[in-house]
Write a protein that holds these residues in place. Structure first.
Motif, PDB file in Angstrom:
ATOM      1  N   GLY A 485      -3.759   2.594  -2.112  1.00 14.19           N
ATOM      2  CA  GLY A 485      -3.083   2.291  -3.364  1.00 14.19           C
ATOM      3  C   GLY A 485      -1.600   2.618  -3.347  1.00 14.19           C
ATOM      4  N   LEU A 486      -0.997   2.577  -2.163  1.00 17.73           N
ATOM      5  CA  LEU A 486       0.428   2.886  -2.040  1.00 17.73           C
ATOM      6  C   LEU A 486       1.273   1.679  -2.446  1.00 17.73           C
ATOM      7  CD1 LEU A 486       0.356   4.781   1.379  1.00 17.73           C
ATOM      8  CD2 LEU A 486       0.246   5.750  -0.918  1.00 17.73           C
ATOM      9  N   ARG A 487       2.549   1.957  -2.745  1.00 18.71           N
ATOM     10  CA  ARG A 487       3.460   0.895  -3.168  1.00 18.71           C
ATOM     11  C   ARG A 487       4.312   0.377  -2.018  1.00 18.71           C
ATOM     12  NH1 ARG A 487       6.806   3.693  -5.516  1.00 18.71           N
ATOM     13  NH2 ARG A 487       5.769   5.698  -5.350  1.00 18.71           N
ATOM     14  N   LEU A 488       4.046   0.845  -0.811  1.00 15.58           N
ATOM     15  CA  LEU A 488       4.829   0.411   0.343  1.00 15.58           C
ATOM     16  C   LEU A 488       4.704  -1.083   0.551  1.00 15.58           C
ATOM     17  CD1 LEU A 488       4.014   3.157   3.016  1.00 15.58           C
ATOM     18  CD2 LEU A 488       6.204   2.776   1.872  1.00 15.58           C
ATOM     19  N   GLU A 489       5.832  -1.731   0.745  1.00 17.87           N
ATOM     20  CA  GLU A 489       5.839  -3.161   1.011  1.00 17.87           C
ATOM     21  C   GLU A 489       6.502  -3.396   2.368  1.00 17.87           C
ATOM     22  OE1 GLU A 489       7.902  -7.077  -0.882  1.00 17.87           O
ATOM     23  OE2 GLU A 489       6.940  -5.685  -2.282  1.00 17.87           O
ATOM     24  N   PRO A 490       5.689  -3.660   3.410  1.00 13.93           N
ATOM     25  CA  PRO A 490       6.268  -3.908   4.733  1.00 13.93           C
ATOM     26  C   PRO A 490       7.293  -5.031   4.677  1.00 13.93           C
ATOM     27  CG  PRO A 490       3.891  -3.615   4.897  1.00 13.93           C
ATOM     28  CD  PRO A 490       4.211  -3.683   3.434  1.00 13.93           C
ATOM     29  N   GLY A 491       8.377  -4.809   5.387  1.00 16.56           N
ATOM     30  CA  GLY A 491       9.460  -5.770   5.357  1.00 16.56           C
ATOM     31  C   GLY A 491      10.534  -5.400   4.368  1.00 16.56           C
ATOM     32  N   ARG A 492      10.132  -4.754   3.281  1.00 13.67           N
ATOM     33  CA  ARG A 492      11.110  -4.298   2.300  1.00 13.67           C
ATOM     34  C   ARG A 492      11.296  -2.782   2.391  1.00 13.67           C
ATOM     35  NH1 ARG A 492       9.495  -3.931  -3.885  1.00 13.67           N
ATOM     36  NH2 ARG A 492       8.479  -2.085  -2.963  1.00 13.67           N
TER      37      ARG A 492
END
Length: 759
Positions: A485-492
């Motif tokens: 449930g993390l907010r990490l967005e790969p690429g950003r």
């Protein structure tokens, strides 16, 4: 309660000393001068200052951080009117919670008086002793008048937690349930089972959040609270409804929220069908709720369920708010706790549940990280971030409502102060993080799909500390991010490097790795496996090739083996003879740095001098003045053993390298940490105060000493920090938590920024 638990509870309270609280002095009392300052004649000075300015009591006594937990024992837990003395274990427990969760000192006071007027007089007379009053376990309706009168008479916060604590958590739960269910609080129908102090306070909070009075129906043991009901208590007149319904099942049809603050098994399974679609059921009777969650799940799988128990999801627990409300109120020296401050707490708690849970929360609940949704609409009681969200919200609201004697000037500064209650490493690492933020270096994480790593990386991103690079399989990392449930967005927010897919990158790293290890007994086929299958090797190569500015490796498997993977790749710093390991331990009394805990088994005098210089340089980057003690079984020349001579010789070398460095030895460990002991042994010691860098004669002493102190003093670890490498690379031990990885990331980021500045 079964007999085994009863016996365990009695033994817990009996041994090793009775009760759960103790008084600990905050000032030393070792000399006659200490006595003169603490008592006669010196104590006259603060007394006179308080006569001149009563508010000086907050600066000169413990009052500013002292709360009284007060009861008359008329409504203790589910035990009823058991009296003040029998309620003492509960009050001690409440005082412990103040200390544990918010660093607030607390005295429990059990008043053997059930007459409300006399009780009010007793409590009001205690105002000079405390910064706040927490009323506890006082029966209704007397509790309403007691609290209201004391709030009017006293110029410090008075808070009846049984009423308002439950209401605040219920308010947060309802706010988030509305989001999950897609409903509006202005439109929902609410039914309560129970119309006592807590239920009335809950209704007031829900109205303040937007619930309409005409949509709220309260019931108690006599049935519906309706207008004209015979012998209706005066506290219920304002909430009485104009209705022909007389029983609980008559008012349940179409209800969106059932709020139970009554007794076990009040809600029947067959009544659940009467509720509206996607209902919220708060069954808060303890220890047995109005209806059990398994019954609700079977009959109404569309429902969100809350109880007061820790063994079910969505626990409505007052510890989520009362320590932090008082923390915020005390810190601004509030004269009261207002409705606005309570609503600020409601909103802060609700907002926190919508942020991904920390690793500490996951660890406290068996490693299962809660994610916002039907089974997680309010934070867990052990979430350490509560103080950072609730206390500032309450403190700011106090300023806005005009009850703060000392309003918050800088919200960021106040949050940083509060970090000492969350992770004691916060204050140590704050200047390090500030340095890192200026350049946001690239940190590669070898174990990119490890849960601890991902939780740490989320914090690194949130703190704008670095630009993370996750090494591993893309699909696995992305799946783990979603599962947590993390907010990490790969690429950003972060970059993923997948050597299984990126053949060009893999071949580039492999070629360079073969150059480094080809003449060290590693054939080409083994080198290929190392780069592909050993994340520490790949991360080290990325750092070497300039594709990252720092690396965090390890955390799984044997530490020494991970170190051996990296050692041939990252060269030593120019002029460095060896690589060393320093581990920091943050204690309540301060920070201790231990050298060398992991690498060099039996360093020479020259190596001890070198590691000391490196350690001192790193400690300066933390904003601390290095104070070095060379430790030994020998105390200032008392022995001529080889190890004592080694430390003695090292001292001379260190003095020649840096005459201004505050260092002395060889000495006993107690002499390093207690100035009085040191001066008795050597009055002209060149080390002043307490040492913060401890240099040991060998790895056994350093590792054993570090782990003994860590285990007995509940310290927070930063490290091992590797010293002497040309590029910042650190290897986590297997027991490292996500917080430990964050700490290492902060150190690595700082080192990377310093390296970039020197280019």
């Amino acid at each position: 309660m079964d007999e085994a638990l009863r016996k365990a509870a009695l033994e817990y309270h009996r041994s090793p000393r009775p009760g759960k609280l103790a008084i600990v002095p905050t000032k030393r009392m070792e000399t006659s001068r200490d006595l003169a300052l603490a008592y006669s004649p010196g104590v006259a000075a603060p007394c006179e200052a308080i006569v001149a300015d009563p508010d000086a009591s907050f600066d000169l006594t413990a009052r500013a951080n002292l709360v009284a937990v007060i009861t008359n024992g008329t409504a203790v837990l589910g035990l009823g009117n058991i009296g003040a003395l029998a309620g003492k274990p509960v009050m001690e427990g409440k005082a412990v919670l103040f200390s544990k969760f918010a660093g607030i000192d607390s005295f429990d006071i059990e008043v053997n008086e059930q007459d409300p007027d006399k009780f009010i007089e007793i409590v009001a007379s205690l105002e000079p002793s405390f910064g706040g009053i927490n009323l506890e376990d006082i029966k209704a309706p007397e509790c309403f008048r007691i609290e209201q009168t004391l709030r009017e008479r006293m110029n410090i916060p008075v808070f009846h937690d049984d009423q308002h604590g439950t209401a605040i958590i219920v308010g947060a739960a309802v706010s988030n349930a509305m989001i999950v269910q897609g409903k509006k609080i202005e439109e929902v129908k609410i039914v309560t089972s129970g119309a006592g102090a807590a239920a009335l306070s809950c209704v007031r909070i829900l109205k303040a959040l937007g619930a309409r009075p005409e949509n709220i129906t309260m019931t108690d043991r006599e049935g519906v609270v309706y207008k004209g009901r015979p012998n209706l208590d005066e506290t219920l007149v304002d909430v009485a409804r104009e209705t022909d319904a007389r029983t609980l099942p008559e008012v349940l049809p179409g209800a969106d929220i059932f709020l139970g603050l009554s007794a076990p098994r009040v809600m029947k399974e067959e009544w659940l069908a009467l509720l509206g679609a996607n209902p919220l059921i708060l069954a808060l009777a303890n220890p047995e709720p109005e209806i059990l969650p398994e019954i609700v799940k079977r009959a109404r799988p569309d429902a969100i369920m809350c109880t007061g128990r820790s063994d079910f999801p969505n626990q409505v627990n007052n510890v989520l708010c009362f320590p932090f409300i008082f923390r915020g109120a005390l810190d601004v020296r509030a004269t009261a706790i207002t409705e606005g401050m309570k609503l600020a707490a409601v909103k802060a708690i609700a907002e926190l549940a919508r942020v991904e849970a920390s690793d500490v929360v996951a660890a406290a609940y068996g490693g299962n990280a809660p994610v916002f949704g039907p089974d997680y609409i309010i934070p867990k009681p052990f979430d350490p971030r509560l103080i950072l969200h609730v206390a500032p919200a309450v403190a700011l609201a106090a300023g806005e409502e005009g009850v703060a004697r000392k309003p918050v000037v800088s919200l960021d500064a106040y949050r940083h102060e509060l970090e000492r209650f969350v992770v004691r490493s916060g204050q140590l690492l704050r200047p390090v993080i500030e340095v890192a933020r200026k350049a946001k270096p690239r940190i590669v994480y070898a174990e990119g799909d490890d849960e601890r790593t991902l939780r740490a990386v989320q914090s690194v991103v949130d703190d704008r500390m670095a630009r993370p690079i996750l090494l591993g399989r893309t699909a696995a990392i992305e799946a783990k991010i979603r599962a947590l449930g993390l907010r990490l967005e790969p690429g950003r927010d972060c970059q993923i490097l997948d050597l299984e897919k990126d053949e060009e990158l893999y071949q580039r790293l492999l070629r360079e790795y073969q150059v480094r290890v080809g003449r060290r007994g590693t054939p080409p086929d083994a080198a290929a496996r190392h780069v592909r299958k050993r994340p520490t090797v790949a991360a080290s190569m990325l750092l070497l090739e300039g594709m990252a500015d720092a690396a965090i490796c390890g955390g799984t498997g044997d530490w020494w083996r991970q170190f051996q993977y990296a050692l041939p790749i990252i060269p030593r710093r120019s002029g460095s003879g060896r690589v060393y390991a320093m581990t920091a331990l943050i204690l309540k009394a301060g920070v201790l740095f231990f050298c060398d805990t992991h690498v060099n088994a039996d360093p020479t005098s020259e190596e001890i001098a070198e590691m000391t210089m490196m350690a001192a340089g790193t400690v300066r980057h933390f904003g601390l003045t290095p104070k070095v003690a060379l430790l030994s079984h020998s105390n200032f020349g008392a022995s001529n053993s080889p190890s004592a001579k080694k430390m003695r010789h090292a001292l001379g070398l260190i003095h020649s390298y840096d005459p201004d460095l505050e260092v002395d030895g060889e000495m006993h460990a107690d002499a390093a940490l207690v100035e009085q002991i040191r001066h008795q042994a050597l009055p002209d010691s060149t080390l002043q105060g307490v040492a913060n860098i401890l240099i040991f004669p060998n790895i056994d002493a350093a590792n054993i000493g570090f782990n003994l102190v860590k285990a007995t003093a509940e310290g927070v670890t930063v490290g091992p920090i590797l010293l002497g490498q040309a590029k910042p690379l650190h290897i986590a031990v297997p027991s490292t938590t996500a917080r430990g990885i964050i700490n290492l990331s902060a150190v690595a980021a700082m080192e990377a920024v310093l390296a970039l500045q020197h280019k």
